[in-house]
Enzyme design. Structure first.
Site, PDB file in Angstrom:
ATOM      1  N   SER A  89      -5.585   3.407   4.610  1.00 47.71           N
ATOM      2  CA  SER A  89      -5.195   2.454   3.571  1.00 47.71           C
ATOM      3  C   SER A  89      -6.406   1.688   3.036  1.00 47.71           C
ATOM      4  O   SER A  89      -6.332   0.476   2.788  1.00 47.71           O
ATOM      5  CB  SER A  89      -4.135   1.478   4.096  1.00 47.71           C
ATOM      6  OG  SER A  89      -3.305   1.028   3.044  1.00 47.71           O
ATOM      7  N   LYS A 133       2.978   6.662   5.225  1.00 50.99           N
ATOM      8  CA  LYS A 133       2.174   5.609   4.589  1.00 50.99           C
ATOM      9  C   LYS A 133       2.735   4.251   4.975  1.00 50.99           C
ATOM     10  O   LYS A 133       3.948   4.031   4.919  1.00 50.99           O
ATOM     11  CB  LYS A 133       2.166   5.733   3.064  1.00 50.99           C
ATOM     12  CG  LYS A 133       1.160   4.782   2.402  1.00 50.99           C
ATOM     13  CD  LYS A 133      -0.263   5.189   2.708  1.00 50.99           C
ATOM     14  CE  LYS A 133      -1.263   4.085   2.441  1.00 50.99           C
ATOM     15  NZ  LYS A 133      -1.269   3.041   3.483  1.00 50.99           N
ATOM     16  N   SER A 177       0.793  -1.236   0.000  1.00 54.09           N
ATOM     17  CA  SER A 177       0.000   0.000   0.000  1.00 54.09           C
ATOM     18  C   SER A 177       0.823   1.284   0.000  1.00 54.09           C
ATOM     19  O   SER A 177       0.238   2.373  -0.037  1.00 54.09           O
ATOM     20  CB  SER A 177      -0.952   0.010   1.206  1.00 54.09           C
ATOM     21  OG  SER A 177      -2.018  -0.880   0.989  1.00 54.09           O
ATOM     22  N   LYS A 193      -0.231   3.704  -2.628  1.00 54.19           N
ATOM     23  CA  LYS A 193      -1.293   4.712  -2.538  1.00 54.19           C
ATOM     24  C   LYS A 193      -0.755   6.135  -2.498  1.00 54.19           C
ATOM     25  O   LYS A 193      -1.504   7.087  -2.759  1.00 54.19           O
ATOM     26  CB  LYS A 193      -2.172   4.434  -1.313  1.00 54.19           C
ATOM     27  CG  LYS A 193      -2.979   3.130  -1.428  1.00 54.19           C
ATOM     28  CD  LYS A 193      -3.873   2.927  -0.216  1.00 54.19           C
ATOM     29  CE  LYS A 193      -4.749   1.686  -0.338  1.00 54.19           C
ATOM     30  NZ  LYS A 193      -4.033   0.435  -0.118  1.00 54.19           N
TER      31      LYS A 193
END
Length: 325
Positions: free
Chosen positions: A161, A266, A104, A107
């Site tokens: 997420s 993140k 992820s 993203k």
């Protein structure tokens, strides 16, 4: 059902706790007198015993994560990189050129491509069956039919997420999902991310790959987007989904820590990638980008980030730069 714009909550202040050392009570012990004179211990044996005690103390301190050799940083993630944001100088690197699945972390690129298209952030988008993860079966609280603004979808994708939110953002891009993925790869190329490849906007595909060096470039670029900075470091938000209010939280616990000054964050995880974490942060009065990939264990990436922070602060306190390793 419509999802109301999410309301974000700021991190609560935490009081520092000090643990007072409590001296233990000495036990009264009777000392037996030796019947024979005590023989002096040979010098060689004394040296061996002293070395054994030092080694034992070293092991105990290492296990408690309280001791490090000067200038040495022990990072347990499989790939890691710490760079000075202002100069891109590598302060620490470990397998930084290894091409790995990034889960992820993807993203962050998704958010940049969405914002580059300058869409209406208040426009509604709908979660459809196309956004359901049939590859890994990951769960989501955004049920099929949920309607939310593009802004809320972006917030949930970066903060929590949310895979369905991220996929819906890509699907609602001009030209659809295939055009969106192509734009992701063009953006990566424009940033000099030569060892990076994207296949979807969520990171659920293990074919989304990159290196720690490439990701440091991506994080530095993403830090120039105010919304990415804000949304990725929001600690929590409430959104109305299908008629009821649901609270979402940040997947990185460090954003709510009073000891960290984080400008972008993140996390990521799929089995092939392990635990991953990228951050822009100010550490020891220095803006840095931290990339941690392929971490095993639930807290390894968090532990590595804290070790990096202590390492830099220790070097700063002693009036020297961290030793490049």
């Amino acid at each position: 059902m419509a999802a109301a714009p999410a309301s974000r909550t700021s991190s609560s202040s935490r009081q520092a706790r000090q643990l007072a050392a409590r001296p233990g009570k000495a036990a009264n012990r009777g000392l037996a007198q030796s019947a024979k004179p005590v023989q002096p211990v040979p010098a060689s044996r004394r040296l061996a015993q002293a070395e054994q005690k030092r080694s034992f103390r070293h092991v105990l301190a290492s296990n408690a994560d309280l001791w490090q050799e000067p200038g040495h940083l022990a990072v347990h993630s499989g790939s890691a990189l710490v760079v000075a944001q202002d100069s891109s100088e590598a302060l620490y690197e470990k397998n930084a050129q290894a091409i790995l699945p990034i889960a992820s972390i993807t993203k962050v690129m998704t958010a940049m491509v969405v914002l580059d298209s300058m869409p209406s952030l208040q426009a509604p988008i709908t979660i459809t069956d196309d956004d359901v993860d049939y590859l890994r079966g990951s769960r989501s609280r955004l049920h099929v039919g949920t309607v939310l603004t593009r802004e809320t979808a972006l917030l949930l994708a970066l903060m929590s997420s949310e895979n369905r939110a991220a996929n819906a953002l890509g699907r609602n891009y001009p030209g659809g999902l295939s055009a969106f993925v192509a734009a992701m790869n063009r953006k990566a190329a424009s940033l000099g991310m030569t060892n990076t490849r994207f296949e979807d906007p969520t990171g659920l595909s293990s074919n989304n790959v990159s290196t720690a060096r490439d990701l440091a470039r991506m994080v530095a670029a993403a830090h120039r987007y105010p919304l990415i900075r804000e949304f990725s470091t929001t600690t929590g938000a409430r959104a109305e989904v299908n008629g009821r209010e649901i609270e979402f939280h940040n997947t990185n616990q460090l954003v709510s820590s009073p000891t960290w000054e984080i400008g972008l964050s993140k996390t990521g995880y799929i089995q092939e990638a392990g635990k991953c974490l990228v951050m822009q942060a100010r550490v020891a009065e220095k803006p840095v980008v931290i990339v941690l990939l392929d971490s095993a264990g639930k807290q390894t990436r968090i532990g590595d980030a804290n070790r990096i922070k202590r390492w830099m602060e220790s070097a700063s306190a002693s009036g020297r730069l961290p030793t490049r390793v």
